[in-house]
Design an enzyme around this catalytic site. Sequence first.
Site, mmCIF file in Angstrom:
data_model
loop_
_atom_site.group_PDB
_atom_site.id
_atom_site.type_symbol
_atom_site.label_atom_id
_atom_site.label_comp_id
_atom_site.label_asym_id
_atom_site.label_seq_id
_atom_site.Cartn_x
_atom_site.Cartn_y
_atom_site.Cartn_z
ATOM 1 N N ASP A 134 -19.583 41.483 -34.782
ATOM 2 C CA ASP A 134 -20.203 40.133 -35.526
ATOM 3 C C ASP A 134 -18.082 39.562 -36.033
ATOM 4 O O ASP A 134 -18.106 40.949 -36.951
ATOM 5 C CB ASP A 134 -20.022 39.661 -36.467
ATOM 6 C CG ASP A 134 -20.094 38.002 -36.976
ATOM 7 O OD1 ASP A 134 -19.972 37.459 -36.544
ATOM 8 O OD2 ASP A 134 -20.658 37.434 -38.284
ATOM 9 N N HIS A 141 -11.529 30.657 -42.863
ATOM 10 C CA HIS A 141 -12.739 30.549 -44.005
ATOM 11 C C HIS A 141 -12.492 32.064 -44.206
ATOM 12 O O HIS A 141 -12.571 32.223 -45.567
ATOM 13 C CB HIS A 141 -13.821 30.920 -42.988
ATOM 14 C CG HIS A 141 -14.888 32.089 -43.450
ATOM 15 N ND1 HIS A 141 -15.733 30.887 -43.931
ATOM 16 C CD2 HIS A 141 -15.599 33.030 -42.937
ATOM 17 C CE1 HIS A 141 -17.299 32.250 -44.119
ATOM 18 N NE2 HIS A 141 -16.476 33.030 -44.010
ATOM 19 N N GLU A 204 -24.023 30.340 -41.189
ATOM 20 C CA GLU A 204 -22.261 30.382 -40.825
ATOM 21 C C GLU A 204 -22.054 29.541 -39.559
ATOM 22 O O GLU A 204 -22.484 30.740 -38.684
ATOM 23 C CB GLU A 204 -21.441 32.516 -41.017
ATOM 24 C CG GLU A 204 -21.599 32.368 -42.693
ATOM 25 C CD GLU A 204 -20.200 33.942 -42.556
ATOM 26 O OE1 GLU A 204 -20.676 35.058 -41.328
ATOM 27 O OE2 GLU A 204 -20.248 34.805 -43.241
ATOM 28 N N GLU A 206 -20.890 29.763 -36.482
ATOM 29 C CA GLU A 206 -20.115 30.535 -35.338
ATOM 30 C C GLU A 206 -20.050 30.344 -34.369
ATOM 31 O O GLU A 206 -21.799 29.693 -33.390
ATOM 32 C CB GLU A 206 -20.190 31.811 -35.521
ATOM 33 C CG GLU A 206 -20.104 32.532 -37.208
ATOM 34 C CD GLU A 206 -19.874 33.742 -37.363
ATOM 35 O OE1 GLU A 206 -20.195 34.194 -36.348
ATOM 36 O OE2 GLU A 206 -20.175 34.372 -38.125
ATOM 37 N N ASP A 238 -25.182 33.162 -37.907
ATOM 38 C CA ASP A 238 -25.256 34.366 -39.230
ATOM 39 C C ASP A 238 -25.573 34.616 -40.864
ATOM 40 O O ASP A 238 -24.904 34.353 -41.580
ATOM 41 C CB ASP A 238 -23.695 34.834 -39.020
ATOM 42 C CG ASP A 238 -23.293 36.271 -39.725
ATOM 43 O OD1 ASP A 238 -25.039 36.824 -39.673
ATOM 44 O OD2 ASP A 238 -22.410 36.981 -39.909
ATOM 45 N N ARG A 242 -25.208 35.850 -50.164
ATOM 46 C CA ARG A 242 -23.959 35.908 -50.472
ATOM 47 C C ARG A 242 -24.231 36.552 -52.135
ATOM 48 O O ARG A 242 -23.219 37.695 -51.695
ATOM 49 C CB ARG A 242 -23.674 34.145 -51.173
ATOM 50 C CG ARG A 242 -23.452 33.515 -50.126
ATOM 51 C CD ARG A 242 -22.637 34.490 -48.851
ATOM 52 N NE ARG A 242 -21.810 33.412 -47.862
ATOM 53 C CZ ARG A 242 -21.568 32.998 -46.381
ATOM 54 N NH1 ARG A 242 -20.922 34.908 -46.994
ATOM 55 N NH2 ARG A 242 -21.290 33.238 -45.398
ATOM 56 N N GLN A 245 -24.645 40.135 -50.566
ATOM 57 C CA GLN A 245 -23.536 40.498 -50.049
ATOM 58 C C GLN A 245 -22.117 41.015 -50.870
ATOM 59 O O GLN A 245 -21.604 42.042 -50.860
ATOM 60 C CB GLN A 245 -22.957 38.519 -49.630
ATOM 61 C CG GLN A 245 -21.492 39.584 -48.868
ATOM 62 C CD GLN A 245 -21.028 38.751 -47.460
ATOM 63 O OE1 GLN A 245 -22.027 37.277 -47.212
ATOM 64 N NE2 GLN A 245 -20.085 38.621 -46.639
ATOM 65 N N LYS A 258 -26.855 40.504 -43.846
ATOM 66 C CA LYS A 258 -26.716 39.976 -42.708
ATOM 67 C C LYS A 258 -27.001 40.133 -42.020
ATOM 68 O O LYS A 258 -27.116 39.747 -40.729
ATOM 69 C CB LYS A 258 -25.188 39.904 -42.668
ATOM 70 C CG LYS A 258 -23.803 38.802 -43.388
ATOM 71 C CD LYS A 258 -22.290 38.958 -43.394
ATOM 72 C CE LYS A 258 -21.944 38.050 -43.759
ATOM 73 N NZ LYS A 258 -21.565 36.696 -43.635
ATOM 74 N N THR A 262 -29.988 36.244 -37.337
ATOM 75 C CA THR A 262 -28.446 35.457 -37.018
ATOM 76 C C THR A 262 -30.127 35.371 -35.786
ATOM 77 O O THR A 262 -29.991 35.190 -34.765
ATOM 78 C CB THR A 262 -27.909 36.724 -35.778
ATOM 79 O OG1 THR A 262 -27.306 38.138 -37.559
ATOM 80 C CG2 THR A 262 -26.916 36.250 -35.516
ATOM 81 N N GLU A 379 -18.312 27.877 -48.914
ATOM 82 C CA GLU A 379 -16.822 26.825 -49.032
ATOM 83 C C GLU A 379 -17.271 25.181 -49.589
ATOM 84 O O GLU A 379 -16.236 25.072 -50.122
ATOM 85 C CB GLU A 379 -16.381 26.956 -47.956
ATOM 86 C CG GLU A 379 -15.783 28.828 -47.458
ATOM 87 C CD GLU A 379 -15.597 28.317 -45.823
ATOM 88 O OE1 GLU A 379 -14.642 28.055 -45.809
ATOM 89 O OE2 GLU A 379 -16.714 28.832 -45.184
HETATM 90 CA CA CA Z 1 -20.572 36.038 -39.859
#
Ligand code: CA
Length: 430
Positions: A134, A141, A204, A206, A238, A242, A245, A258, A262, A379
Amino acid sequence: MSWWQTDHTHDAGARSWVPGADGHPDFPVQNLPLGLFSDGDSGPRAGIAIGNHVLDLAGLIDSGLLPELDHLSDFTRERLNELLALGAEVRRALRHGLFALLTDARHQPAIQPFLVPMELAELHLPCEVGDYTDFYAGIHHATAVGKLFRPDNPLLPNYRHVPIGYHGRASSVVLTGTPVKRPQGQLPGADGPRFGPTERLDLELELGVWIGPGNSMGSPIPLATANEHVAGFCLLNDWSARDVQAWEYQPLGPFLAKNFQTTVSPWIVTPEALAPFRGPAFARGADEPQPLPYLADADDAAHGGLALELGVWLQTRAMREAGLPEVRLSAGTAGALYWTVQQMVAHHTVGGCPLMAGDLFGTGTVSGETAGSEGSLLEMTHGGKQPITLPTGETRTFLQDGDCLRISARAVRDGFAPIGFGDCSGEIIG
Ligand code: CA
């Protein structure tokens, strides 16, 4: 033929005899993405999405209806790794052969028996994913998240020089529709960590990249030919915890936050289908550093970008029960990718690392610079401080059990038929 050039298969006026294909939001005849499906008692085999149908590619080849591609027969069952390894020339021959069959109604009687209604097809992960990497190429971001973690120093100085990434976990890559089980883990607290289910479950948005032909160990892939190693694109979510993380990410980066799941979309949208939607890569300002020579190529700078419209959609359980449709949380574009996919391939291999057919890349979260174009809740809600209000009056900072979250991508350019990526969604379960 260059990888960004178009041909007759991109003609916006092309029509297919397959009912529902013309004007289909994702799969008109100009797309023809590859996937793996089964129906009834048959095992997984290669298929092509066309309108609301799956065309049984394996059956078509075995029946001699694509005589010049008979040799592909061995590569169309159980997984598509070996088919992807054959590269662009085979993909292009396949595209041209299928386009001819699906646009000329004289072929309808022979081809019709190989069309399976999409609702009767079970879709599978197209490849056995050997490795998943990844990246972190969405610069807005990276800046926005950096601000939350390090207000004084949002974008670290290496970001504009080196494509940042980490080695993800291939074993938890799953297909759209797979429920997302809320992971447990160590959550940070004032008196030290505690153990429990994540309270800050996020998405996420992506792009995923399926690798085609690989390279041997010790032989880097130069940027100029990196496109030959990309077999296609998908959507990739993904899912991220948080709180986990924030506690674990230093000093080695993401780990359990993570690796629990996925989600990818089922169809491999080929570079050939995306040729009309190529354009300039991210425009660097005069005050920004130029990439080192192994990451600099004039063709890549001119054509390495992709014109994609991206979306994040949410339907809570209460919305579902009230009969309310999903609501769009954001609308972004792929223009926020600071590094092209070709630069990612060149960088990944520059030290000698071998890529294999069926390897998967994520681009990193793609967020726009402005409000309303973010690719993560982190975000959108400013780190969970500004909740989003939904049509039911409910609010969200992060995902709750019963939430159905979907990401979308559509390639759009004047003069060409838009094409889409299909579904990439999951419901959160406790
Ligand atoms: Ca990611």
